[in-house]
Design a protein around this motif. Structure first.
Motif, PDB file in Angstrom:
ATOM      1  N   GLY A 119       0.812  -1.207   0.000  1.00 11.62           N
ATOM      2  CA  GLY A 119       0.000   0.000   0.000  1.00 11.62           C
ATOM      3  C   GLY A 119       0.847   1.259   0.000  1.00 11.62           C
ATOM      4  O   GLY A 119       0.520   2.240  -0.674  1.00 11.62           O
ATOM      5  N   ARG A 120       1.958   1.230   0.738  1.00  9.79           N
ATOM      6  CA  ARG A 120       2.810   2.424   0.864  1.00  9.79           C
ATOM      7  C   ARG A 120       3.614   2.700  -0.398  1.00  9.79           C
ATOM      8  O   ARG A 120       4.221   3.744  -0.550  1.00  9.79           O
ATOM      9  CB  ARG A 120       3.785   2.240   2.036  1.00  9.79           C
ATOM     10  CG  ARG A 120       3.138   2.357   3.394  1.00  9.79           C
ATOM     11  CD  ARG A 120       4.086   1.964   4.484  1.00  9.79           C
ATOM     12  NE  ARG A 120       4.331   0.519   4.514  1.00  9.79           N
ATOM     13  CZ  ARG A 120       5.495  -0.029   4.805  1.00  9.79           C
ATOM     14  NH1 ARG A 120       6.553   0.715   5.050  1.00  9.79           N
ATOM     15  NH2 ARG A 120       5.630  -1.347   4.830  1.00  9.79           N
ATOM     16  N   TRP A 148     -18.596  -6.399  -1.003  1.00  5.97           N
ATOM     17  CA  TRP A 148     -19.658  -6.022  -0.063  1.00  5.97           C
ATOM     18  C   TRP A 148     -19.095  -5.188   1.087  1.00  5.97           C
ATOM     19  O   TRP A 148     -19.701  -4.220   1.504  1.00  5.97           O
ATOM     20  CB  TRP A 148     -20.330  -7.275   0.511  1.00  5.97           C
ATOM     21  CG  TRP A 148     -21.406  -7.822  -0.380  1.00  5.97           C
ATOM     22  CD1 TRP A 148     -22.113  -7.134  -1.330  1.00  5.97           C
ATOM     23  CD2 TRP A 148     -21.926  -9.157  -0.390  1.00  5.97           C
ATOM     24  NE1 TRP A 148     -23.018  -7.965  -1.934  1.00  5.97           N
ATOM     25  CE2 TRP A 148     -22.933  -9.210  -1.373  1.00  5.97           C
ATOM     26  CE3 TRP A 148     -21.627 -10.307   0.328  1.00  5.97           C
ATOM     27  CZ2 TRP A 148     -23.647 -10.371  -1.653  1.00  5.97           C
ATOM     28  CZ3 TRP A 148     -22.348 -11.462   0.060  1.00  5.97           C
ATOM     29  CH2 TRP A 148     -23.344 -11.491  -0.926  1.00  5.97           C
ATOM     30  N   ARG A 149     -17.929  -5.618   1.590  1.00  3.71           N
ATOM     31  CA  ARG A 149     -17.346  -4.947   2.751  1.00  3.71           C
ATOM     32  C   ARG A 149     -16.816  -3.556   2.386  1.00  3.71           C
ATOM     33  O   ARG A 149     -17.097  -2.585   3.081  1.00  3.71           O
ATOM     34  CB  ARG A 149     -16.211  -5.811   3.327  1.00  3.71           C
ATOM     35  CG  ARG A 149     -15.609  -5.286   4.596  1.00  3.71           C
ATOM     36  CD  ARG A 149     -16.601  -5.310   5.721  1.00  3.71           C
ATOM     37  NE  ARG A 149     -16.061  -4.725   6.937  1.00  3.71           N
ATOM     38  CZ  ARG A 149     -16.812  -4.169   7.872  1.00  3.71           C
ATOM     39  NH1 ARG A 149     -18.107  -4.111   7.731  1.00  3.71           N
ATOM     40  NH2 ARG A 149     -16.267  -3.679   8.959  1.00  3.71           N
ATOM     41  N   HIS A 150     -16.073  -3.474   1.304  1.00  2.00           N
ATOM     42  CA  HIS A 150     -15.386  -2.209   0.994  1.00  2.00           C
ATOM     43  C   HIS A 150     -16.140  -1.301   0.043  1.00  2.00           C
ATOM     44  O   HIS A 150     -16.047  -0.084   0.168  1.00  2.00           O
ATOM     45  CB  HIS A 150     -13.990  -2.498   0.429  1.00  2.00           C
ATOM     46  CG  HIS A 150     -13.039  -2.938   1.494  1.00  2.00           C
ATOM     47  ND1 HIS A 150     -12.554  -2.090   2.442  1.00  2.00           N
ATOM     48  CD2 HIS A 150     -12.535  -4.155   1.775  1.00  2.00           C
ATOM     49  CE1 HIS A 150     -11.772  -2.758   3.276  1.00  2.00           C
ATOM     50  NE2 HIS A 150     -11.744  -4.015   2.885  1.00  2.00           N
ATOM     51  N   ALA A 177      -9.876 -12.722   2.392  1.00  2.00           N
ATOM     52  CA  ALA A 177      -9.958 -12.049   1.090  1.00  2.00           C
ATOM     53  C   ALA A 177      -9.014 -10.845   1.058  1.00  2.00           C
ATOM     54  O   ALA A 177      -8.298 -10.624   0.075  1.00  2.00           O
ATOM     55  CB  ALA A 177     -11.397 -11.591   0.819  1.00  2.00           C
ATOM     56  N   LYS A 178      -8.997 -10.085   2.133  1.00  2.00           N
ATOM     57  CA  LYS A 178      -8.131  -8.904   2.209  1.00  2.00           C
ATOM     58  C   LYS A 178      -6.655  -9.313   2.129  1.00  2.00           C
ATOM     59  O   LYS A 178      -5.861  -8.675   1.432  1.00  2.00           O
ATOM     60  CB  LYS A 178      -8.355  -8.165   3.539  1.00  2.00           C
ATOM     61  CG  LYS A 178      -9.677  -7.448   3.643  1.00  2.00           C
ATOM     62  CD  LYS A 178      -9.751  -6.755   4.990  1.00  2.00           C
ATOM     63  CE  LYS A 178     -11.099  -6.109   5.202  1.00  2.00           C
ATOM     64  NZ  LYS A 178     -11.095  -5.127   6.268  1.00  2.00           N
ATOM     65  N   GLU A 179      -6.321 -10.363   2.849  1.00  2.00           N
ATOM     66  CA  GLU A 179      -4.919 -10.791   2.875  1.00  2.00           C
ATOM     67  C   GLU A 179      -4.494 -11.373   1.517  1.00  2.00           C
ATOM     68  O   GLU A 179      -3.382 -11.135   1.056  1.00  2.00           O
ATOM     69  CB  GLU A 179      -4.726 -11.818   3.999  1.00  2.00           C
ATOM     70  CG  GLU A 179      -3.288 -12.065   4.412  1.00  2.00           C
ATOM     71  CD  GLU A 179      -2.501 -10.805   4.797  1.00  2.00           C
ATOM     72  OE1 GLU A 179      -3.114  -9.773   5.132  1.00  2.00           O
ATOM     73  OE2 GLU A 179      -1.262 -10.855   4.718  1.00  2.00           O
ATOM     74  N   MET A 180      -5.421 -12.112   0.875  1.00  2.02           N
ATOM     75  CA  MET A 180      -5.102 -12.665  -0.446  1.00  2.02           C
ATOM     76  C   MET A 180      -4.943 -11.541  -1.466  1.00  2.02           C
ATOM     77  O   MET A 180      -4.057 -11.592  -2.319  1.00  2.02           O
ATOM     78  CB  MET A 180      -6.198 -13.631  -0.903  1.00  2.02           C
ATOM     79  CG  MET A 180      -6.035 -15.020  -0.297  1.00  2.02           C
ATOM     80  SD  MET A 180      -7.386 -16.112  -0.734  1.00  2.02           S
ATOM     81  CE  MET A 180      -6.932 -16.555  -2.392  1.00  2.02           C
ATOM     82  N   LEU A 181      -5.796 -10.538  -1.364  1.00  2.00           N
ATOM     83  CA  LEU A 181      -5.702  -9.411  -2.295  1.00  2.00           C
ATOM     84  C   LEU A 181      -4.373  -8.681  -2.101  1.00  2.00           C
ATOM     85  O   LEU A 181      -3.710  -8.286  -3.074  1.00  2.00           O
ATOM     86  CB  LEU A 181      -6.859  -8.425  -2.073  1.00  2.00           C
ATOM     87  CG  LEU A 181      -6.884  -7.301  -3.103  1.00  2.00           C
ATOM     88  CD1 LEU A 181      -7.937  -7.586  -4.170  1.00  2.00           C
ATOM     89  CD2 LEU A 181      -7.177  -5.958  -2.478  1.00  2.00           C
ATOM     90  N   ARG A 182      -3.967  -8.545  -0.849  1.00  2.00           N
ATOM     91  CA  ARG A 182      -2.684  -7.887  -0.571  1.00  2.00           C
ATOM     92  C   ARG A 182      -1.535  -8.688  -1.192  1.00  2.00           C
ATOM     93  O   ARG A 182      -0.613  -8.123  -1.772  1.00  2.00           O
ATOM     94  CB  ARG A 182      -2.497  -7.766   0.937  1.00  2.00           C
ATOM     95  CG  ARG A 182      -1.322  -6.889   1.311  1.00  2.00           C
ATOM     96  CD  ARG A 182      -1.023  -6.888   2.783  1.00  2.00           C
ATOM     97  NE  ARG A 182       0.175  -6.098   3.001  1.00  2.00           N
ATOM     98  CZ  ARG A 182       1.403  -6.538   2.761  1.00  2.00           C
ATOM     99  NH1 ARG A 182       1.590  -7.773   2.332  1.00  2.00           N
ATOM    100  NH2 ARG A 182       2.442  -5.750   2.942  1.00  2.00           N
TER     101      ARG A 182
ATOM    102  N   ILE B  45      -4.422   0.003   1.981  1.00  2.00           N
ATOM    103  CA  ILE B  45      -5.127  -0.813   0.971  1.00  2.00           C
ATOM    104  C   ILE B  45      -6.633  -0.764   1.224  1.00  2.00           C
ATOM    105  O   ILE B  45      -7.426  -0.568   0.296  1.00  2.00           O
ATOM    106  CB  ILE B  45      -4.610  -2.275   0.976  1.00  2.00           C
ATOM    107  CG1 ILE B  45      -3.148  -2.296   0.528  1.00  2.00           C
ATOM    108  CG2 ILE B  45      -5.450  -3.156   0.066  1.00  2.00           C
ATOM    109  CD1 ILE B  45      -2.448  -3.629   0.703  1.00  2.00           C
ATOM    110  N   ALA B  46      -7.014  -0.909   2.499  1.00  2.00           N
ATOM    111  CA  ALA B  46      -8.456  -0.878   2.835  1.00  2.00           C
ATOM    112  C   ALA B  46      -9.061   0.473   2.455  1.00  2.00           C
ATOM    113  O   ALA B  46     -10.160   0.530   1.898  1.00  2.00           O
ATOM    114  CB  ALA B  46      -8.647  -1.150   4.314  1.00  2.00           C
TER     115      ALA B  46
END
Lengths: 189, 189
Positions: A119-120, A148-150, A177-182, B45-46
């Protein structure tokens, strides 16, 4: 989303007031299109599916149970439509209540030493573009939860109601899902 | 505290950790740069995922949906009245026949036989009438064609002046004949 207003609009629609259903369409077309669009990836297909969701909702409105939220009922119709589409296209899909295989344990790991930044590393605009691309690589059922979440800002309780699964299971899958996307973003860079 | 688990990072970002666990995390983050960066990276990221551009909804989307919504399929009151009247008539007829000591089924069979015979005769009559009309049409067409041809031939042979003269003579002749006929009728011949 104002639940009381939805219930009033549903009752008016059931009494034959088409204007009331038109108001429902205007209220939910944007959030539904965002969800369907980000989940199926193709704009034209997403527009067709979103139309189908409203048509199905109208024709089965009598089966809507007012004890539940109308918005979650609409999202459930959309989700079932998308799952049917994945099955027809023979795209990989799985039940969220089953283990994810080797990705199941990704959340129980400690933060690794010298974890590379993701992200940074990018400007916000570029990061958004990369997330858009990375979403396509995320397995469908996890992509749906992430959106749905974001994108739709749904609570874990709402997602659990849509999928008919415990809140804890849903929350765990969203974190995965968040960790896999990262991880996908990391591989892309 | 050892380095934190990925799952705890997401719980921490969402603010869903128990107060004691949250304090423990904060203490650890204040001394561990790696974990601090891991939290920061996931927050970025979020944040980017939550601000993805919405899908543009076409202006005519609501109209397209409303056009696809079929009117409720219900029997109209007029049809219901006709159906109810017919049923009542049938029921009353049956009761009358039973009271009169007639066999209802036999009477119904006789009636249906008569209706069938009438329908057959009507169909035969209709077929014959259509044939006759079609023949008459053909004959009239042939006659009109012959007259047209005759007139066009006369037009090509006789000069316009003579045509006018003939027309005047014919008109005078017809008027004289009509007057003579009227006179005869009034004299009682």
């Amino acid at each position: 989303m104002n639940e009381e207003q939805d219930q009033v609009l549903v009752r008016r629609t059931l009494r034959g007031d088409k204007k009331a259903f038109e108001m429902i369409v205007r209220k939910y077309q944007q959030p539904l299109l965002n969800y369907v669009g980000r989940t199926v990836g193709e704009r034209e297909l997403a527009l067709d599916f979103t139309q189908d969701v409203f048509v199905r909702a109208y024709s089965s409105l009598r089966s809507f149970d007012p004890r539940y939220k109308f918005s979650t009922w609409l999202f459930r119709i959309a989700s079932n439509l998308i799952i049917d589409h994945w099955r027809k296209k023979k795209l990989p899909t799985f039940s969220l209540s089953e283990p994810l295989g080797q990705d199941e344990d990704c959340l129980t790991l400690d933060v690794p030493d010298n974890e590379p930044p993701v992200g940074r590393k990018f400007e916000l605009g570029e990061l958004r573009q990369r997330i858009d691309l990375a979403l396509e690589k995320l397995p469908g059922p996890l992509r749906e939860l992430f959106v749905w979440r974001h994108v739709n800002d749904l609570s874990y309780e709402e997602m659990a109601e849509i999928k008919g699964l415990p809140v804890g299971t849903i929350k765990n899958r969203v974190f995965q899902a968040k960790e896999m996307l990262r991880r996908i973003l990391q591989e892309m860079s | 505290m050892n380095c934190i688990r990925i799952n705890d990072i997401y719980e921490f970002i969402e603010g869903s950790l128990a107060p004691e666990r949250k304090e423990e995390m904060e203490r650890h983050l204040s001394v561990c740069l790696g974990c601090r960066q891991a939290v920061e990276d996931r927050k970025l990221i979020a944040g980017a995922a939550s601000s993805l551009a919405p899908f543009a909804v076409p202006d005519n989307f609501t109209d397209l949906v409303m056009a696809r919504i079929a009117p409720a399929k219900a029997l109209s009151p007029a049809w219901l009245i006709i159906l109810a009247s017919f049923s009542s008539l049938l029921a009353v007829g049956s009761v009358v026949l039973i009271a009169a000591g007639r066999n209802v089924i036999e009477t119904a069979l006789q009636a249906s036989h008569s209706i069938w015979e009438y329908a057959k005769s009507a169909a035969l009559f209709l077929a014959k009438a259509v044939t006759l009309l079609s023949l008459a049409g053909k004959a009239i067409r042939l006659l009109l064609e012959s007259v047209t041809k005759g007139l066009s031939l006369a037009d090509s042979l006789v000069s316009p002046g003579l045509q006018f003269g003939l027309l005047v003579v014919m008109t005078v002749l017809i008027i004289s004949l009509a007057l003579a006929a009227r006179k005869k009728i009034s004299l009682g011949d």
